[in-house]
Design an enzyme around this catalytic site. Structure first.
Site, PDB file in Angstrom:
ATOM      1  N   ASP A  16      38.787  40.989  49.038  1.00 42.66           N
ATOM      2  CA  ASP A  16      38.309  39.648  48.723  1.00 42.66           C
ATOM      3  C   ASP A  16      38.266  39.476  47.208  1.00 42.66           C
ATOM      4  OD1 ASP A  16      36.922  37.286  48.340  1.00 42.66           O
ATOM      5  OD2 ASP A  16      35.209  37.834  49.603  1.00 42.66           O
ATOM      6  N   VAL A  17      39.081  38.564  46.680  1.00 41.52           N
ATOM      7  CA  VAL A  17      39.173  38.395  45.224  1.00 41.52           C
ATOM      8  C   VAL A  17      37.947  37.720  44.625  1.00 41.52           C
ATOM      9  CG1 VAL A  17      41.690  38.436  45.080  1.00 41.52           C
ATOM     10  CG2 VAL A  17      40.506  36.267  45.555  1.00 41.52           C
ATOM     11  N   ASN A  57      47.350  34.167  42.057  1.00 37.31           N
ATOM     12  CA  ASN A  57      47.768  33.046  42.893  1.00 37.31           C
ATOM     13  C   ASN A  57      46.689  32.627  43.894  1.00 37.31           C
ATOM     14  OD1 ASN A  57      49.888  31.313  44.366  1.00 37.31           O
ATOM     15  ND2 ASN A  57      49.209  32.730  45.954  1.00 37.31           N
ATOM     16  N   TYR A 100      37.626  20.836  43.030  1.00 40.77           N
ATOM     17  CA  TYR A 100      38.858  21.638  43.001  1.00 40.77           C
ATOM     18  C   TYR A 100      39.575  21.396  41.676  1.00 40.77           C
ATOM     19  CZ  TYR A 100      43.632  23.073  44.175  1.00 40.77           C
ATOM     20  OH  TYR A 100      44.876  23.651  44.172  1.00 40.77           O
ATOM     21  N   LYS A 137      40.404  24.175  38.731  1.00 42.89           N
ATOM     22  CA  LYS A 137      41.759  24.435  38.238  1.00 42.89           C
ATOM     23  C   LYS A 137      41.872  24.110  36.745  1.00 42.89           C
ATOM     24  CE  LYS A 137      43.852  26.132  41.819  1.00 42.89           C
ATOM     25  NZ  LYS A 137      44.369  27.523  41.800  1.00 42.89           N
TER      26      LYS A 137
END
Length: 251
Positions: free
Chosen positions: A60-61, A87, A154, A158
């Site tokens: 899990d990143v 990614n 979101y 980003k």
């Protein structure tokens, strides 16, 4: 030094898998990260069938301890890491700012920002053991236009990845490590599967806001990632390349 080693997070589908395939075909040993072990096994089998040197590592990143453990294991196994492609990420759902829960806010930021920071931080000592190390982050068109309905946070996440890219580039330049980002526009991947299935007319209309008149393909993002990872991009750092067919300009 032997073969270059690339770690790609979120690599069990869509853009991530195409990046793994492209880098593998370019001669890298590719390490795929994901959380769906069934998909991971299928992706790994496809790469190996194509003669690509690859392995799959599940973690899990958004879990810093898991990231530290597994990235260190990868780096120790090969002795170095040449390229990191951050990614992993996602929309996480939709919510207005007014009604957004703190839990939802933190989950989206963790998935998109924490993940890139955790993996980069853990990989830096191993990137320093190679020549021409590179980190490539994945931001989004939403990082420029603040996202669509309910996707504002979101877009915020980003946008943070864009700044993280530049901050890492500043800090790591002296070590010869380049840090760049790609910013995909609307790419035809499973990311959009739900709206494609439930509102095909809306999905089809998205191309109308793209100067080139079509959606992008994940292979087109992978080719830019491969360029940024290569020696052809040896004098490029702190850049974010938009891959959206002119979508950012609108029509």
């Amino acid at each position: 030094m032997s073969k270059k080693v690339a770690l790609i997070t979120g690599a069990t589908g869509g853009i991530g898998f195409q990046v793994a395939k492209r880098l593998g075909n370019d001669g890298y040993t590719v390490v795929l990260n994901g959380r769906d072990d069934e998909k991971g096994a299928a992706c790994l089998a496809e790469l190996k069938d194509a003669g690509i040197d690859a392995e799959y590592v599940s973690f899990d990143v958004t879990d810093d301890e898991a990231v530290n453990k597994h990235v260190a294991a990868i780096g120790d196994k090969y002795g170095y890491i040449s390229v990191v492609v951050n990614n992993a990420g996602g929309l996480g759902g939709r919510s207005s700012m007014e009604e957004m829960s703190t839990e939802f806010y933190r989950s989206v930021m963790a998935l998109n920002v924490d993940s890139a920071f955790f993996v980069s931080r853990a990989a830096i000592p191993y990137l320093k053991k190679t020549t021409g190390g590179s980190i490539i982050n994945c931001t989004s068109n939403a990082g420029w236009n603040a996202g669509g309905p309910g996707a504002g946070i979101y877009g915020v996440s980003k946008g943070a990845v864009h700044v993280l890219t530049r901050a890492l580039a500043k800090e790591l330049a002296a070590a010869g490590i380049r840090v760049n980002a790609v910013s995909p526009g609307t790419i035809d991947t499973p990311f959009h599967a739900q709206i494609k299935a439930t509102k095909p007319e809306v999905f089809a209309s998205w191309k109308d806001s793209i100067l080139l008149g079509r959606l992008g393909e994940p292979e087109e993002v992978a080719s830019v990632v491969a360029f940024l990872a290569s020696d052809d991009a040896s004098f490029i750092t702190a850049e974010t390349i938009q891959i959206g067919g002119g979508q950012a300009l609108g029509i």
